[in-house]
Design an enzyme around this catalytic site. Structure first.
Site, PDB file in Angstrom:
ATOM      1  N   CYS A 212     -98.251  37.980  47.799  1.00  0.00           N
ATOM      2  CA  CYS A 212     -96.670  38.070  47.243  1.00  0.00           C
ATOM      3  C   CYS A 212     -96.277  39.174  48.103  1.00  0.00           C
ATOM      4  O   CYS A 212     -96.905  40.480  48.224  1.00  0.00           O
ATOM      5  CB  CYS A 212     -97.277  38.741  45.416  1.00  0.00           C
ATOM      6  SG  CYS A 212     -95.933  39.866  44.775  1.00  0.00           S
TER       7      CYS A 212
ATOM      8  N   CYS B 244     -95.467  42.502  46.630  1.00  0.00           N
ATOM      9  CA  CYS B 244     -96.197  43.364  45.464  1.00  0.00           C
ATOM     10  C   CYS B 244     -97.668  42.469  45.601  1.00  0.00           C
ATOM     11  O   CYS B 244     -97.664  42.771  46.930  1.00  0.00           O
ATOM     12  CB  CYS B 244     -95.554  44.111  44.291  1.00  0.00           C
ATOM     13  SG  CYS B 244     -95.982  42.420  43.540  1.00  0.00           S
ATOM     14  N   SER B 245     -98.474  42.504  44.681  1.00  0.00           N
ATOM     15  CA  SER B 245     -99.793  41.697  44.836  1.00  0.00           C
ATOM     16  C   SER B 245     -99.884  41.286  43.049  1.00  0.00           C
ATOM     17  O   SER B 245    -100.832  41.019  42.508  1.00  0.00           O
ATOM     18  CB  SER B 245    -100.520  43.177  44.753  1.00  0.00           C
ATOM     19  OG  SER B 245    -100.657  43.704  43.857  1.00  0.00           O
ATOM     20  N   CYS B 246     -98.670  40.229  42.938  1.00  0.00           N
ATOM     21  CA  CYS B 246     -98.606  39.646  41.548  1.00  0.00           C
ATOM     22  C   CYS B 246     -99.927  38.595  41.869  1.00  0.00           C
ATOM     23  O   CYS B 246     -99.561  38.079  43.273  1.00  0.00           O
ATOM     24  CB  CYS B 246     -97.405  38.920  41.727  1.00  0.00           C
ATOM     25  SG  CYS B 246     -96.364  39.755  41.014  1.00  0.00           S
TER      26      CYS B 246
END
Length: 217
Positions: A113, A116-118
């Protein structure tokens, strides 16, 4: 093509550089409990690591094991990953729409991602710290083979690497190739061969020899 990769990038509809509401609440609780002396930071870190590497990913491992043992389920995953995964009871926030990426000798998929950190929480649990790092998010898109090699994964030059960018609307689960020597294994036993990183694409599934020697992390 040697060293080539595809980057499937999708529009992110909000600023992912900020922590999510859930992450903010978790951090606030962590700070409060630590300051009050209710929990040892080291104990908390151990609990989080357990959810990251063991408890959470067990759901995804069961999905992969079913796909390995049931061709009809594998086809369902290919056509409607969200429905196939939900049929096993794994659905909810952060996992409303999941696409299954099937690894083959010709194509190896890896997930990131970039903003971000999906991450598909229902099947993989909490994202590891390296998945959230700016180094991984930026480098795996530009030099995926180099990044994979740092994880210990060196792919044949004939294998194409595809990098998929997760978003708030779409998350991905990599279905690693089934190791050899597992013919006739039950799903529960097959699930033991599925490690978390193999479902992100930074590692292969655990081999039988690795499982027997205890090298499953």
């Amino acid at each position: 093509m040697s060293g080539s990769h595809d980057h499937d990038h999708h529009h992110h509809d909000h600023d992912h550089s900020h922590l999510t509401e859930t992450e903010l609440r978790v951090r606030a609780l962590e700070t409060l409990f630590t300051e009050k002396g209710y929990v040892d930071p080291r104990t908390l870190e151990t609990i989080l690591e357990t959810y990251e590497t063991k408890i959470g990913p067990r759901n995804g491992a069961r999905v992969v094991a079913r796909a390995w043992s049931d061709p009809a389920y594998m086809e369902w995953l290919k056509t409607d990953g969200s429905a196939a995964i939900a049929s096993l009871g794994y659905a909810g926030r952060q996992g409303e729409h999941i696409v299954a990426l099937i690894n083959t000798p010709e194509v190896h998929n890896v997930v990131v991602c970039t903003l971000c950190s999906c991450y598909p929480w229902p099947v993989l649990g909490l994202p590891p710290s390296w998945y959230k790092s700016s180094a991984y998010r930026s480098r795996v898109v530009i030099e995926p083979r180099a990044v994979l090699s740092e994880f210990g994964l060196v792919l044949p030059e004939t294998t194409r690497v595809r990098v998929w960018d997760s978003t708030s609307e779409m998350r991905y689960l990599v279905i690693p190739m089934r190791p050899g020597g597992v013919e006739g294994w039950a799903e529960d036993k097959l699930a033991d061969l599925v490690n978390r990183d193999s479902m992100i694409g930074t590692r292969l599934a655990t081999s039988v020899s690795e499982l027997n020697s205890g090298q499953t992390e």
